[in-house]
Design a protein around this motif. Structure first.
Motif, PDB file in Angstrom:
ATOM      1  N   HIS A 193      -5.992  17.323   8.060  1.00  0.00           N
ATOM      2  CA  HIS A 193      -5.023  17.890   8.998  1.00  0.00           C
ATOM      3  C   HIS A 193      -3.855  16.940   9.260  1.00  0.00           C
ATOM      4  N   SER A 194      -3.947  15.726   8.750  1.00  0.00           N
ATOM      5  CA  SER A 194      -2.930  14.699   9.038  1.00  0.00           C
ATOM      6  C   SER A 194      -1.693  14.868   8.160  1.00  0.00           C
ATOM      7  N   ASN A 195      -0.545  14.500   8.693  1.00  0.00           N
ATOM      8  CA  ASN A 195       0.685  14.485   7.896  1.00  0.00           C
ATOM      9  C   ASN A 195       0.621  13.406   6.813  1.00  0.00           C
ATOM     10  N   LEU A 196      -0.380  12.518   6.887  1.00  0.00           N
ATOM     11  CA  LEU A 196      -0.556  11.460   5.890  1.00  0.00           C
ATOM     12  C   LEU A 196      -1.524  11.847   4.781  1.00  0.00           C
ATOM     13  N   PHE A 197      -2.024  13.086   4.819  1.00  0.00           N
ATOM     14  CA  PHE A 197      -3.077  13.473   3.875  1.00  0.00           C
ATOM     15  C   PHE A 197      -2.621  13.340   2.418  1.00  0.00           C
ATOM     16  N   SER A 198      -1.405  13.766   2.119  1.00  0.00           N
ATOM     17  CA  SER A 198      -0.918  13.696   0.741  1.00  0.00           C
ATOM     18  C   SER A 198      -0.872  12.244   0.263  1.00  0.00           C
ATOM     19  N   LEU A 199      -0.388  11.346   1.124  1.00  0.00           N
ATOM     20  CA  LEU A 199      -0.326   9.926   0.765  1.00  0.00           C
ATOM     21  C   LEU A 199      -1.734   9.372   0.553  1.00  0.00           C
ATOM     22  N   LEU A 200      -2.644   9.690   1.462  1.00  0.00           N
ATOM     23  CA  LEU A 200      -4.010   9.175   1.358  1.00  0.00           C
ATOM     24  C   LEU A 200      -4.727   9.727   0.129  1.00  0.00           C
ATOM     25  N   ARG A 201      -4.497  10.957  -0.186  1.00  0.00           N
ATOM     26  CA  ARG A 201      -5.111  11.536  -1.389  1.00  0.00           C
ATOM     27  C   ARG A 201      -4.596  10.836  -2.643  1.00  0.00           C
ATOM     28  N   THR A 202      -3.321  10.452  -2.626  1.00  0.00           N
ATOM     29  CA  THR A 202      -2.761   9.720  -3.764  1.00  0.00           C
ATOM     30  C   THR A 202      -3.388   8.333  -3.873  1.00  0.00           C
ATOM     31  N   TYR A 203      -3.637   7.688  -2.726  1.00  0.00           N
ATOM     32  CA  TYR A 203      -4.357   6.410  -2.750  1.00  0.00           C
ATOM     33  C   TYR A 203      -5.696   6.580  -3.472  1.00  0.00           C
ATOM     34  N   TRP A 204      -6.450   7.590  -3.079  1.00  0.00           N
ATOM     35  CA  TRP A 204      -7.802   7.766  -3.627  1.00  0.00           C
ATOM     36  C   TRP A 204      -7.759   8.108  -5.116  1.00  0.00           C
ATOM     37  N   ARG A 245      -8.260  -0.148   5.263  1.00  0.00           N
ATOM     38  CA  ARG A 245      -8.177  -1.481   5.870  1.00  0.00           C
ATOM     39  C   ARG A 245      -9.230  -2.416   5.298  1.00  0.00           C
ATOM     40  N   ARG A 246     -10.437  -1.900   5.128  1.00  0.00           N
ATOM     41  CA  ARG A 246     -11.521  -2.712   4.572  1.00  0.00           C
ATOM     42  C   ARG A 246     -11.162  -3.196   3.159  1.00  0.00           C
ATOM     43  N   TYR A 247     -10.621  -2.289   2.360  1.00  0.00           N
ATOM     44  CA  TYR A 247     -10.193  -2.683   1.011  1.00  0.00           C
ATOM     45  C   TYR A 247      -9.117  -3.767   1.096  1.00  0.00           C
ATOM     46  N   TRP A 278      -5.727 -11.869  -3.322  1.00  0.00           N
ATOM     47  CA  TRP A 278      -4.338 -11.948  -2.866  1.00  0.00           C
ATOM     48  C   TRP A 278      -3.403 -11.099  -3.712  1.00  0.00           C
ATOM     49  N   TYR A 279      -3.629 -11.089  -5.031  1.00  0.00           N
ATOM     50  CA  TYR A 279      -2.733 -10.342  -5.907  1.00  0.00           C
ATOM     51  C   TYR A 279      -2.961  -8.835  -5.792  1.00  0.00           C
ATOM     52  N   GLU A 280      -4.161  -8.430  -5.403  1.00  0.00           N
ATOM     53  CA  GLU A 280      -4.427  -7.014  -5.187  1.00  0.00           C
ATOM     54  C   GLU A 280      -3.721  -6.505  -3.939  1.00  0.00           C
ATOM     55  N   VAL A 281      -3.547  -7.377  -2.955  1.00  0.00           N
ATOM     56  CA  VAL A 281      -2.781  -7.000  -1.767  1.00  0.00           C
ATOM     57  C   VAL A 281      -1.348  -6.676  -2.172  1.00  0.00           C
ATOM     58  N   TYR A 282      -0.765  -7.517  -3.028  1.00  0.00           N
ATOM     59  CA  TYR A 282       0.600  -7.254  -3.496  1.00  0.00           C
ATOM     60  C   TYR A 282       0.653  -5.974  -4.330  1.00  0.00           C
ATOM     61  N   ASP A 283      -0.382  -5.728  -5.138  1.00  0.00           N
ATOM     62  CA  ASP A 283      -0.448  -4.470  -5.886  1.00  0.00           C
ATOM     63  C   ASP A 283      -0.402  -3.278  -4.930  1.00  0.00           C
ATOM     64  N   PHE A 284      -1.169  -3.394  -3.850  1.00  0.00           N
ATOM     65  CA  PHE A 284      -1.252  -2.291  -2.887  1.00  0.00           C
ATOM     66  C   PHE A 284       0.075  -2.086  -2.167  1.00  0.00           C
ATOM     67  N   MET A 285       0.773  -3.177  -1.843  1.00  0.00           N
ATOM     68  CA  MET A 285       2.072  -3.062  -1.171  1.00  0.00           C
ATOM     69  C   MET A 285       3.086  -2.398  -2.098  1.00  0.00           C
ATOM     70  N   GLU A 286       3.069  -2.766  -3.370  1.00  0.00           N
ATOM     71  CA  GLU A 286       3.961  -2.132  -4.347  1.00  0.00           C
ATOM     72  C   GLU A 286       3.678  -0.635  -4.432  1.00  0.00           C
ATOM     73  N   PHE A 287       2.410  -0.292  -4.568  1.00  0.00           N
ATOM     74  CA  PHE A 287       2.020   1.101  -4.711  1.00  0.00           C
ATOM     75  C   PHE A 287       2.438   1.901  -3.480  1.00  0.00           C
TER      76      PHE A 287
END
Length: 273
Positions: A52-63, A86-88, A94-103
């Motif tokens: 129901h969230s306006n973020l659903f499309s973004l979160l589905r793309t993450y998954w 958040r747990r992930y 450290w480099y995976e954090v940068y990957d996530f920020m880019e994505f």
């Protein structure tokens, strides 16, 4: 700098963070995600379901595209979904954090510029050796270099060839798993070639010939003219300097970064003529 650091009671950050990420940097980057993404959550219904969230499309793309996980494993409640992300984030390398920020940056629309600006504030404050440029976490050592690259990308928006070469040079330089310095240099030079050909209206002109036409139309300082023609030397044919340069097995980050910054500066100068 804080009072305690100025007075020597607390250590200052004296090393650029390039192969690591301390807690302050990681926490601050998460706070950017919090401000730009998580705080914008709104539910289409009274229930706090993820779907129901306006973020659903973004979160589905993450998954589906980032975590490569089944989308039916997305938690039902939005709070649990954000906790999983958040747990992930806090358990990643450290480099995976940068990957996530880019994505994440690439998924944003109107808030992208705010996201990039906030990230760069954090990266500078926490003495990171990287900056976020065009959604690419890029090794950089000075704000002047950062500005030159950013300005050149903005200045070539109306020249798809030069812009594409600059973006590719940045992408090859920024690849933290397998950087390609040789081809990054080639792309940087090609950006200048593409721009000068467009400026003189001759797609077949060599860089040297095009620079001669430009210098006749808009006289430039002799030292700068020599610098531009030295750059031309790097663009010689297969028997020339560029061939020898690109065959050098010792090319490294410094070489590629220098060429990207130098070519960006030349692009910015030529756009002002």
């Amino acid at each position: 700098m804080r009072f305690s650091q100025r007075q020597g009671y607390s250590p200052t950050k004296d090393a650029i963070q390039t192969e690591s990420m301390d807690d302050a940097l990681r926490n601050s980057l998460w706070n950017v995600l919090q401000v730009v993404i998580w705080d914008t959550h709104k539910s289409k219904t009274p229930y706090s379901y993820t779907s129901h969230s306006n973020l659903f499309s973004l979160l589905r793309t993450y998954w589906s595209d980032y975590f490569k996980s089944p989308v039916d494993q997305i938690p039902h409640k939005i709070q649990d979904t954000i906790k999983a992300v958040r747990r992930y984030f806090f358990e990643s390398e450290w480099y995976e954090v940068y990957d996530f920020m880019e994505f994440s940056c690439n998924l944003l629309g109107q808030s992208r510029s705010k996201f990039i600006a906030l990230c760069n504030e954090v990266l500078e404050q926490e003495v990171s050796g990287y900056r976020l440029i065009d959604c690419k976490v890029t090794p950089i050592t000075s704000e002047a270099e950062l500005a030159a690259i950013e300005d050149s990308l903005a200045a070539t928006k109306d020249n798809s060839g030069a812009n594409a070469h600059l973006r590719r040079a940045l992408e090859l330089l920024s690849d933290r798993s397998s950087p390609d310095y040789r081809n990054s240099i080639k792309e940087s030079i090609s950006a200048v070639e593409a721009l000068v050909k467009a400026l003189v209206g001759d797609s077949s002109a060599t860089l040297g010939a095009a620079l001669k036409v430009i210098s006749e139309q808009a006289p430039m300082h002799p030292a700068l003219n020599r610098s531009l023609n030295s750059l031309y030397g790097y663009t010689s044919d297969a028997s020339g300097i560029r061939h020898a340069l690109l065959d050098d097995p010792n090319l490294d980050f410094i070489d590629a970064k220098f060429m990207l910054v130098a070519c960006s500066a030349f692009v910015n100068y030529l756009r002002m003529l």
